[in-house]
Design a protein around this motif. Structure first.
Motif, mmCIF file in Angstrom:
data_model
loop_
_atom_site.group_PDB
_atom_site.id
_atom_site.type_symbol
_atom_site.label_atom_id
_atom_site.label_comp_id
_atom_site.label_asym_id
_atom_site.label_seq_id
_atom_site.Cartn_x
_atom_site.Cartn_y
_atom_site.Cartn_z
ATOM 1 N N PRO A 7 0.831 -1.203 0.000
ATOM 2 C CA PRO A 7 0.000 0.000 0.000
ATOM 3 C C PRO A 7 0.870 1.259 0.000
ATOM 4 C CG PRO A 7 -0.685 -1.527 1.724
ATOM 5 C CD PRO A 7 0.590 -2.050 1.152
ATOM 6 N N THR A 8 0.467 2.273 -0.755
ATOM 7 C CA THR A 8 1.282 3.480 -0.872
ATOM 8 C C THR A 8 1.296 4.295 0.412
ATOM 9 O OG1 THR A 8 -0.603 4.673 -1.789
ATOM 10 C CG2 THR A 8 0.958 3.689 -3.349
ATOM 11 N N ARG A 32 10.513 3.464 4.502
ATOM 12 C CA ARG A 32 10.013 3.146 3.175
ATOM 13 C C ARG A 32 8.516 3.411 3.159
ATOM 14 N NH1 ARG A 32 9.746 -2.750 1.597
ATOM 15 N NH2 ARG A 32 7.560 -2.484 2.009
ATOM 16 N N ARG A 33 8.101 4.177 2.174
ATOM 17 C CA ARG A 33 6.676 4.446 1.970
ATOM 18 C C ARG A 33 6.359 4.039 0.546
ATOM 19 N NH1 ARG A 33 4.651 10.128 3.518
ATOM 20 N NH2 ARG A 33 5.123 9.217 5.526
ATOM 21 N N GLY A 34 5.587 2.989 0.408
ATOM 22 C CA GLY A 34 5.307 2.463 -0.924
ATOM 23 C C GLY A 34 6.584 1.963 -1.553
ATOM 24 N N ARG A 35 6.957 2.509 -2.695
ATOM 25 C CA ARG A 35 8.174 2.085 -3.397
ATOM 26 C C ARG A 35 9.347 3.029 -3.193
ATOM 27 N NH1 ARG A 35 4.371 1.379 -8.121
ATOM 28 N NH2 ARG A 35 3.409 -0.609 -7.669
ATOM 29 N N CYS A 36 9.160 4.081 -2.393
ATOM 30 C CA CYS A 36 10.220 5.081 -2.175
ATOM 31 C C CYS A 36 10.774 4.981 -0.755
ATOM 32 C CB CYS A 36 9.669 6.487 -2.371
ATOM 33 S SG CYS A 36 9.094 6.807 -4.029
ATOM 34 N N TYR A 37 12.035 5.359 -0.616
ATOM 35 C CA TYR A 37 12.700 5.419 0.677
ATOM 36 C C TYR A 37 13.013 6.876 0.975
ATOM 37 C CZ TYR A 37 13.550 0.420 -0.027
ATOM 38 O OH TYR A 37 13.407 -0.924 -0.245
#
Length: 90
Positions: A7-8, A32-37
């Motif tokens: 989940p984003t 990490r949040r969704g696909r980004c760090y």
């Protein structure tokens, strides 16, 4: 874990490091949040005396850097930790 179905809005703590010395009480945190760090340097003093002050190329509590792979995120974390440890707060 299937990274495509993360989940984003989910935030996961990836790494945290503390820096305590005379005049410094900082934490370097990578999440990490969704696909980004995201990596940030935080002021851990109760009165937030270093809020928005610079350390190296970072602004404490204000600036974060984004990475898109775990390897990049850990390199960014190391850079932030080095700044927190060895650079003077200005």
């Amino acid at each position: 874990m299937d990274l495509l179905n993360v989940p984003t809005d989910a935030t996961t703590l990836v790494c945290t490091s503390t820096v305590r010395s005379a005049g410094k009480n900082l934490a370097v945190t990578t999440t990490r949040r969704g696909r980004c760090y995201e990596t940030v340097i935080l002021d851990c003093h109760a009165d937030r005396r270093h809020h928005a002050r610079g350390v190296g190329e970072w602004l404490i509590n204000v600036m974060h850097r984004t990475a898109y792979t775990r390897v990049e995120a850990m390199e960014t974390h190391q850079d932030a930790l080095h700044a927190a440890c060895f650079e003077a707060i200005r």
